[in-house]
Motif scaffolding. Structure first.
Motif, PDB file in Angstrom:
ATOM      1  N   VAL A 275       0.721  -1.199   0.133  1.00  0.00           N
ATOM      2  CA  VAL A 275       0.041  -0.165   0.033  1.00  0.00           C
ATOM      3  C   VAL A 275       0.870   1.459  -0.026  1.00  0.00           C
ATOM      4  O   VAL A 275       1.709   1.613   1.105  1.00  0.00           O
ATOM      5  N   ASN A 276       0.987   2.129  -1.002  1.00  0.00           N
ATOM      6  CA  ASN A 276       1.688   3.183  -1.214  1.00  0.00           C
ATOM      7  C   ASN A 276       0.988   4.337  -1.141  1.00  0.00           C
ATOM      8  O   ASN A 276      -0.220   4.627  -1.766  1.00  0.00           O
ATOM      9  N   ALA A 277       1.451   5.212  -0.155  1.00  0.00           N
ATOM     10  CA  ALA A 277       0.778   6.491  -0.118  1.00  0.00           C
ATOM     11  C   ALA A 277       0.958   7.615  -1.225  1.00  0.00           C
ATOM     12  O   ALA A 277       0.391   8.558  -1.375  1.00  0.00           O
TER      13      ALA A 277
ATOM     14  N   ASP B  98     -19.080  -7.545 -16.209  1.00  0.00           N
ATOM     15  CA  ASP B  98     -17.936  -7.453 -15.268  1.00  0.00           C
ATOM     16  C   ASP B  98     -18.120  -6.661 -14.011  1.00  0.00           C
ATOM     17  O   ASP B  98     -18.771  -5.546 -13.794  1.00  0.00           O
ATOM     18  N   LEU B  99     -17.700  -7.393 -12.874  1.00  0.00           N
ATOM     19  CA  LEU B  99     -18.076  -6.929 -11.446  1.00  0.00           C
ATOM     20  C   LEU B  99     -16.839  -6.243 -11.168  1.00  0.00           C
ATOM     21  O   LEU B  99     -15.618  -6.898 -11.383  1.00  0.00           O
ATOM     22  N   ARG B 100     -16.780  -5.013 -10.589  1.00  0.00           N
ATOM     23  CA  ARG B 100     -15.657  -4.354 -10.182  1.00  0.00           C
ATOM     24  C   ARG B 100     -15.845  -3.657  -8.904  1.00  0.00           C
ATOM     25  O   ARG B 100     -16.794  -3.024  -8.473  1.00  0.00           O
ATOM     26  N   ILE B 101     -14.889  -4.140  -7.883  1.00  0.00           N
ATOM     27  CA  ILE B 101     -15.064  -3.526  -6.405  1.00  0.00           C
ATOM     28  C   ILE B 101     -13.828  -2.576  -6.461  1.00  0.00           C
ATOM     29  O   ILE B 101     -12.722  -3.263  -6.435  1.00  0.00           O
ATOM     30  N   GLU B 102     -13.803  -1.406  -6.117  1.00  0.00           N
ATOM     31  CA  GLU B 102     -12.665  -0.628  -5.962  1.00  0.00           C
ATOM     32  C   GLU B 102     -12.498  -0.276  -4.342  1.00  0.00           C
ATOM     33  O   GLU B 102     -13.482   0.193  -3.965  1.00  0.00           O
ATOM     34  N   PHE B 103     -11.262  -0.033  -3.796  1.00  0.00           N
ATOM     35  CA  PHE B 103     -11.157   0.510  -2.452  1.00  0.00           C
ATOM     36  C   PHE B 103     -10.293   1.613  -2.081  1.00  0.00           C
ATOM     37  O   PHE B 103      -9.394   2.008  -3.069  1.00  0.00           O
ATOM     38  N   TYR B 104     -10.548   2.252  -1.285  1.00  0.00           N
ATOM     39  CA  TYR B 104      -9.533   3.335  -0.780  1.00  0.00           C
ATOM     40  C   TYR B 104      -9.531   3.408   0.892  1.00  0.00           C
ATOM     41  O   TYR B 104     -10.268   2.616   1.596  1.00  0.00           O
ATOM     42  N   ALA B 105      -8.479   3.817   1.406  1.00  0.00           N
ATOM     43  CA  ALA B 105      -8.211   3.814   2.699  1.00  0.00           C
ATOM     44  C   ALA B 105      -7.586   5.291   3.144  1.00  0.00           C
ATOM     45  O   ALA B 105      -6.929   5.966   2.474  1.00  0.00           O
ATOM     46  N   VAL B 106      -8.031   5.571   4.371  1.00  0.00           N
ATOM     47  CA  VAL B 106      -7.453   6.919   4.886  1.00  0.00           C
ATOM     48  C   VAL B 106      -6.635   6.458   6.089  1.00  0.00           C
ATOM     49  O   VAL B 106      -6.983   5.880   6.893  1.00  0.00           O
ATOM     50  N   VAL B 107      -5.394   6.905   5.908  1.00  0.00           N
ATOM     51  CA  VAL B 107      -4.042   6.498   6.683  1.00  0.00           C
ATOM     52  C   VAL B 107      -3.790   7.703   7.624  1.00  0.00           C
ATOM     53  O   VAL B 107      -3.705   8.506   7.106  1.00  0.00           O
ATOM     54  N   GLU B 108      -3.844   7.503   9.049  1.00  0.00           N
ATOM     55  CA  GLU B 108      -3.315   8.434   9.594  1.00  0.00           C
ATOM     56  C   GLU B 108      -2.053   8.251  10.360  1.00  0.00           C
ATOM     57  O   GLU B 108      -1.639   6.965  10.959  1.00  0.00           O
ATOM     58  N   PHE B 109      -1.091   9.293  10.120  1.00  0.00           N
ATOM     59  CA  PHE B 109       0.442   8.956  10.560  1.00  0.00           C
ATOM     60  C   PHE B 109       0.484   9.500  11.970  1.00  0.00           C
ATOM     61  O   PHE B 109      -0.256  10.283  12.612  1.00  0.00           O
TER      62      PHE B 109
ATOM     63  N   SER C 156       2.470  11.650  13.187  1.00  0.00           N
ATOM     64  CA  SER C 156       2.632  12.944  13.110  1.00  0.00           C
ATOM     65  C   SER C 156       1.186  13.627  13.221  1.00  0.00           C
ATOM     66  O   SER C 156       1.124  14.960  13.612  1.00  0.00           O
ATOM     67  N   GLY C 157       0.269  13.039  12.862  1.00  0.00           N
ATOM     68  CA  GLY C 157      -1.240  13.514  12.957  1.00  0.00           C
ATOM     69  C   GLY C 157      -1.739  13.747  11.630  1.00  0.00           C
ATOM     70  O   GLY C 157      -3.008  14.080  11.523  1.00  0.00           O
ATOM     71  N   GLY C 158      -0.887  13.735  10.585  1.00  0.00           N
ATOM     72  CA  GLY C 158      -1.406  14.006   9.188  1.00  0.00           C
ATOM     73  C   GLY C 158      -2.077  12.797   8.639  1.00  0.00           C
ATOM     74  O   GLY C 158      -1.866  11.743   9.228  1.00  0.00           O
ATOM     75  N   GLU C 159      -2.919  13.037   7.750  1.00  0.00           N
ATOM     76  CA  GLU C 159      -3.442  11.743   6.980  1.00  0.00           C
ATOM     77  C   GLU C 159      -3.604  12.028   5.583  1.00  0.00           C
ATOM     78  O   GLU C 159      -3.631  12.884   5.075  1.00  0.00           O
ATOM     79  N   VAL C 160      -3.700  10.845   4.833  1.00  0.00           N
ATOM     80  CA  VAL C 160      -3.833  10.860   3.564  1.00  0.00           C
ATOM     81  C   VAL C 160      -4.798   9.714   2.999  1.00  0.00           C
ATOM     82  O   VAL C 160      -4.916   8.724   3.611  1.00  0.00           O
ATOM     83  N   THR C 161      -5.502   9.993   1.889  1.00  0.00           N
ATOM     84  CA  THR C 161      -6.381   9.001   1.390  1.00  0.00           C
ATOM     85  C   THR C 161      -5.620   8.208   0.259  1.00  0.00           C
ATOM     86  O   THR C 161      -5.116   8.968  -0.604  1.00  0.00           O
ATOM     87  N   VAL C 162      -5.533   6.944   0.531  1.00  0.00           N
ATOM     88  CA  VAL C 162      -4.735   6.044  -0.668  1.00  0.00           C
ATOM     89  C   VAL C 162      -5.790   5.421  -1.274  1.00  0.00           C
ATOM     90  O   VAL C 162      -6.487   4.453  -0.874  1.00  0.00           O
ATOM     91  N   PRO C 163      -5.814   5.365  -2.657  1.00  0.00           N
ATOM     92  CA  PRO C 163      -6.405   4.536  -3.444  1.00  0.00           C
ATOM     93  C   PRO C 163      -5.716   3.046  -3.489  1.00  0.00           C
ATOM     94  O   PRO C 163      -4.520   3.135  -3.741  1.00  0.00           O
ATOM     95  N   LEU C 164      -6.457   2.029  -3.169  1.00  0.00           N
ATOM     96  CA  LEU C 164      -5.925   0.562  -3.009  1.00  0.00           C
ATOM     97  C   LEU C 164      -6.135  -0.125  -4.191  1.00  0.00           C
ATOM     98  O   LEU C 164      -6.754  -0.950  -4.441  1.00  0.00           O
ATOM     99  N   ASP C 165      -5.151   0.615  -5.195  1.00  0.00           N
ATOM    100  CA  ASP C 165      -5.371   0.166  -6.616  1.00  0.00           C
ATOM    101  C   ASP C 165      -4.928  -1.319  -6.462  1.00  0.00           C
ATOM    102  O   ASP C 165      -5.443  -2.144  -7.767  1.00  0.00           O
ATOM    103  N   GLN C 166      -4.128  -1.879  -5.851  1.00  0.00           N
ATOM    104  CA  GLN C 166      -3.612  -3.307  -5.903  1.00  0.00           C
ATOM    105  C   GLN C 166      -4.522  -4.246  -5.231  1.00  0.00           C
ATOM    106  O   GLN C 166      -4.668  -5.556  -5.521  1.00  0.00           O
ATOM    107  N   LEU C 167      -5.765  -3.653  -4.676  1.00  0.00           N
ATOM    108  CA  LEU C 167      -6.644  -4.541  -4.195  1.00  0.00           C
ATOM    109  C   LEU C 167      -8.153  -4.514  -5.013  1.00  0.00           C
ATOM    110  O   LEU C 167      -8.971  -5.310  -4.718  1.00  0.00           O
TER     111      LEU C 167
END
Length: 406
Positions: free
Chosen positions: A175-177, A285-296, A298-309
């Motif tokens: 999972v790359n941010a 075609d059935l397609r399910i896309e995911f994303y995650a909100v990761v909090e570091f 330091s308090g910052g956070e980033v929304t990460v598209p989970l393309d690999q999933l």
């Protein structure tokens, strides 16, 4: 009596004799049927196909082949043909015609009925509850009021799909941010699992689980995981987790998520499924896309598209068994079957055996002893552990291509 009068009397007598003869023949034929001397017409075959499809209705075109074993045709007002199409005992279409004329041998009676698309959600729910299996039953009868009997015809076929098994995977995916705040990968997903939840006519839930590993020296929090589901591009559902997860340093946690298909959108999907111009003969075609909100930390956070999933699967049906040639032609296979997926060239995405050992996992080179040392530099040693938290035994397994033959 003059000649004209004589001719008129003779003509009237001949007409009465002719009509009497017809009535005798008809009566004899009817009596012969009743006594079993002549055979009773029966249904030899029923061929169905889908015609025009709208957002509200689906036209079912039916050819009923009626077999008349007798040397004479039948044109009695009381002769009728009726049929029903059911899927998992849910009636999808019903049609028929009365007062038909049947020739000798086989006669084809063309029928047409419109199925309401709101029958699709109950059928879909039954299909999932039944282990992704559907039994299509076609029942037809030809009856005659005059003959006092009818002959039934029945045919069944099975439809199976397999939408979720390919989601079960032990493939390691990073999972790359893509953020300047942290180094990638921020997390690894080492396993995914999925199964149908308690399906209803309003929604189709899918219970999913992700085994997530944190390779960093500090805990990371996954505050949200969201999803979007489409079928042939039709939006079927979206949502997110109700709670967050904290992934401690060098530790794995199981993150659970329930996705749901909105069954009220199935009628819109159904139109695309039956349109060969979209994906071919009854293919989706059935397609399910995911994303995650990761909090570091330091308090910052980033929304990460989970393309690999991202999960993709094919839904393929042939409800009326219209033939392999229709499906093969649509897929451009020229009648040849597609080979099974070959995973020989793929990798599982995990690090190989010469990766650094910084996760505190079991080191296979020490006879099963635990290596508690922490070293953030590459030490060049060879062991069976990887930075993603998975165990590398030297035998890489190919990743699933996400599509199973149905």
């Amino acid at each position: 009596m003059d000649t004209g009068a004589i001719r008129s009397v003779l003509a009237g007598s001949k007409l009465r004799i002719a009509l009497l003869g017809v009535l005798v023949v008809v009566g004899a034929v009817g009596g012969a049927f009743a006594l079993g001397i002549l055979g009773t017409p029966s249904v030899a075959a029923v061929d169905n196909s889908f015609g025009e499809v709208t957002n509200e209705t689906t036209t079912v075109e039916t050819d009923v082949v009626v077999s008349n074993p007798n040397p004479v045709g039948i044109g009695l007002d009381g002769v009728a043909v009726n049929y029903t199409v059911s899927m998992n005992s849910i009636e999808m279409a019903r049609g028929g015609r009365e007062g038909i004329r049947i020739g000798t041998g086989n006669s084809t009676v063309a029928l047409e009925t419109r199925m309401r698309n709101d029958a699709i959600p109950p059928w879909w729910a039954s299909h999932v509850r039944n282990g992704e299996r559907t039994t299509v039953d076609i029942d037809a009868t030809v009856t005659s009021d005059r003959l006092g009997r009818g002959v039934a015809f029945s045919r069944s076929r099975e439809i199976e799909t397999d939408l979720l098994s390919a989601f079960d995977s032990e493939e390691t995916r990073p999972v790359n941010a893509d953020s300047a705040l942290v180094d990638d990968p921020v997390l690894y997903v080492n396993e995914t699992r999925g199964q149908w939840g308690s399906v209803s006519e309003s929604e189709t839930p899918i219970d999913m689980a992700f085994v997530v590993y944190n390779p960093n020296l500090e805990p990371y929090a996954v505050t949200e995981i969201g999803y979007d589901v489409t079928m042939n591009g039709v939006e079927m559902g979206s949502g997110r987790t109700d709670e967050g997860y904290v992934i401690p340093s060098r530790t794995s946690e199981t993150v659970e998520l329930t996705t749901a298909l909105d069954n009220e959108r199935l009628d819109e999907w159904w139109v695309t499924h039956l349109d060969p111009a979209v994906n071919g003969h009854q293919v989706s075609d059935l397609r399910i896309e995911f994303y995650a909100v990761v909090e570091f930390p330091s308090g910052g956070e980033v929304t990460v598209p989970l393309d690999q999933l991202t999960y993709e699967e094919t839904i393929e049906t042939d409800i009326f068994g219209e033939g392999e040639d229709v499906r093969d032609s649509a897929n451009g296979t020229d009648g040849e079957a597609e080979p099974d997926g070959d995973d020989s060239g793929s990798t599982d995405g995990s690090s190989d055996g010469d990766s650094r050992t910084d996760d505190g996992s079991t080191d296979d080179t020490t006879g099963g002893a635990t290596d508690d040392t922490t070293d953030d530099t590459t030490d060049g040693t060879t062991d069976g552990s990887t930075t993603d938290g998975s165990t590398d035994d030297g035998n890489e397994t190919g990743s699933d291509d996400g599509v199973l033959p149905l």
